[in-house]
Design a protein around this motif. Sequence first.
Motif: not given
Length: 324
Positions: A306-324
């Motif tokens: 779940a997003v809540h659990d994922l974000l506990l260890g994903w610190r650079d999420v705002n440096l990412c983007r999805f293609y298409r």
Amino acid sequence: MENARQLRIVFMGTPEFAVPSLRALVAGGYHVVAVVTTPDKPAGRGQKLHESDVKVAARELGLPVLQPVKLRDPEFVEALRALRPDLGIVIAFRMLPEIVWAMPRLGTFNLHASLLPQYRGAAPINWAIINGETETGVTTFLLNHEIDKGAILDQVRVPIGPEDTVGTMYERLMNLGTSLVTQTVDRIAAGDITPVEQQSVDERTLHPAPKIFKEDCRIDWTRPGKRIVDFIRGLSPYPAAWTEMYREGDATPSTVKIFSVSFEPAQHGEPCGTIESDGRTLIRVACADGWITLGELQLAGKKRLAVHDLLLGWRDVNLCRFYR
């Protein structure tokens, strides 16, 4: 009128979807004289032989099992003929040659997970949800020379809820199909069923349901939000919708599987595929007409979270983007 429990039934199927119907026939006292399924296949790291779900169930039920490599094989055909079948039942199996489906004196019927003639093909549950349908069902029909085009025997309808996925509908239709199979056998034996031919259908009005391959599961973020939500629902949990993620500074993208989402219509000036996050409980992605909020996803090489659990260890999420 005949006694349904005295009919000599040959049951043909392979995956889990067929198992409850086989068990229901045996539990209901129907006379299943043999089960036909696929040959054992090597699987997994050790390439050990894997038995089909139907074979495992048949063995537990004490039923004879036939596993022909080729359905036209003379030895298999003769073994089938020796069983003197009155009725054939097919659920999630291969296309049968006429020498097999025409052998039982009362014919052979198939259980299909759609409201035929709509969604003929290998993946009817997936495509019904992907296309945003609000209703589906199960159909029994007589086999003929063309795939899923035989005369319809019986149908049961069921709604598709806005939160349903292919996983929830699979379970529902599998159980619904079980009662429809035994009901169809009873009606055939009683002689009170009138097959309805599909020949008069305008093919241009139908939705196909072809087999789904990996590339078919790629998310297009330039599409409207509702279409993206339905697309992800129709592939969750398997085979799973996916997208390519680019992280700032990385030369190659990684793959992300997405299992649940919601949609919020909005006007925005962001490129489709843009990711926004508060770093705690929210990840949302820009699409054509708003934002897709992610619920559960799986980064490459990681567990589904779940997003809540994922974000506990994903610190650079705002440096990412999805293609298409």
